[in-house]
Design a protein around this motif. Sequence first.
Motif, mmCIF file in Angstrom:
data_model
loop_
_atom_site.group_PDB
_atom_site.id
_atom_site.type_symbol
_atom_site.label_atom_id
_atom_site.label_comp_id
_atom_site.label_asym_id
_atom_site.label_seq_id
_atom_site.Cartn_x
_atom_site.Cartn_y
_atom_site.Cartn_z
ATOM 1 N N UNK A 6 0.826 -1.205 0.000
ATOM 2 C CA UNK A 6 0.000 0.000 0.000
ATOM 3 C C UNK A 6 0.864 1.259 0.000
ATOM 4 N N UNK A 7 1.903 1.268 0.822
ATOM 5 C CA UNK A 7 2.792 2.432 0.878
ATOM 6 C C UNK A 7 3.577 2.598 -0.420
ATOM 7 N N UNK A 8 4.068 1.477 -0.948
ATOM 8 C CA UNK A 8 4.859 1.537 -2.177
ATOM 9 C C UNK A 8 3.996 2.007 -3.348
ATOM 10 N N UNK A 9 2.765 1.519 -3.410
ATOM 11 C CA UNK A 9 1.862 1.932 -4.487
ATOM 12 C C UNK A 9 1.566 3.427 -4.410
ATOM 13 N N UNK A 10 1.492 3.953 -3.194
ATOM 14 C CA UNK A 10 1.268 5.395 -3.037
ATOM 15 C C UNK A 10 2.432 6.180 -3.631
ATOM 16 N N UNK A 11 3.662 5.688 -3.399
ATOM 17 C CA UNK A 11 4.850 6.344 -3.954
ATOM 18 C C UNK A 11 4.841 6.263 -5.481
ATOM 19 N N UNK A 12 4.536 5.079 -6.022
ATOM 20 C CA UNK A 12 4.480 4.910 -7.471
ATOM 21 C C UNK A 12 3.406 5.793 -8.087
ATOM 22 N N UNK A 13 2.256 5.871 -7.436
ATOM 23 C CA UNK A 13 1.151 6.676 -7.960
ATOM 24 C C UNK A 13 1.517 8.148 -7.998
#
Length: 434
Positions: free
Chosen positions: A89-96
């Motif tokens: 969830x945290x990594x996807x936020x960074x990618x987004x």
Amino acid sequence: MSVFRRWFDPIRSRWFYQKPSRQEVLPTDKGLSIYLRLDDVYSYLAVQQLPQLHEILSEELKPLKVMISSQAAEPPNNMTAQEWQQYCLNDAKILARQHRFGYDEQPELPTAEAIQQAEVILRNTPLREEQFLYLLEDVFHMLWQQQYGKLRTLYAMASQQHQPQNFPERRFIETPVAASYFEFADRKYHAVDDLLRLTRRLKQQKLLTDNPIFLINHIEWREHIMSDAEELAEIHAMHPELDLYIALEDPISWLLLAYIKEELANYYNIQLRVYPLSYHGRDFFDWSLATRLSKRADVAFTPFCRPTQEAVLNIARLFYSIEDDEQRVDVMYDILKAVWSKGQDLSFAPHVHALQQSLQIEKLTEVDVSELLQQNDQQCYAKHQPDFPVLELRIAGQSYVFNSLYRVWMIESIFSHVLEQQYKQQTTNDSSKM
């Protein structure tokens, strides 16, 4: 290792790096597939690119095959399911944020009921190709933005008006999927991290009808997003620190250390520290991929003489024979360069002794280096990352932890973000004084 190989591998290493690393043409008979899970956040990011990708695919690869799995794979690197979920969830936020995907700043996993309803919608819809991909994206938005009212309405229509369809390009499977990925010619490509690599391959084989424009804020190797002298001076004045935890038998650790040391450390005035880890048996790699990555990063690499457990201890003994942290970084760089680009076997005492002399190390440490490596392991595990190498960047009173070759771009992205936040804060303070 035989005497012949110890003599021949350095020669073979130089030849290996010069030879072509990319197979010119991959077969297209199996088409292009993407594997998804409705409860996988990387799948949520991936589906936002699919209509655009499908639009520029050649007829030879159409239709794009969509495989929707109901089974999650085991979390990587001994992480618990909860740790892996929170990391994603945290990594996807960074990618987004970096690549401008649609994404909720406070994401929640979809409920089991919502996932079941979404699956019925996708099973029953008569829509195909582009129309199905647009529906797929909409359904993922409903799941991950908790638009459950819309989802229930669509579910009621799908369950009452349609029966399950049976299209060859759309399958519901139970194959465990850890995170969304593409598959082309039996090769797997991470759905987000490898999208550019995949489209480069497809373009090379003339399997795209137009130029692929994806991940527009991608930071390319050896290209800096910051070049303004004033901005660089501000970053220098913050004295950023970067801790790098590396598995010595892992070729990616060498590529990452070399790239950061050669390209980023001096440019941004980064104080780099290296923490070698104990032997983790990182012996299963796509060597052709590692070679292609080395050429994109412009870091010499060959797969010969990769360290054994004994070699790891010898490397650690050389490394910890140096007291100064900055000199240790230089020593580790020289050691791994000898291993990964010159074919040196550091389980072989004469090679170790020759390297010791070239590094001007008068006496090897008598400290128990295996204990030091275990201490590094514990520090690394405490950061709850799914892959090696693990990086911790500290700047402006904040700490950022990330991992792997796929996240090197975060170093420069974080610097840019820190400056942006400081400028905003300064503007706010100036406004309040007026």
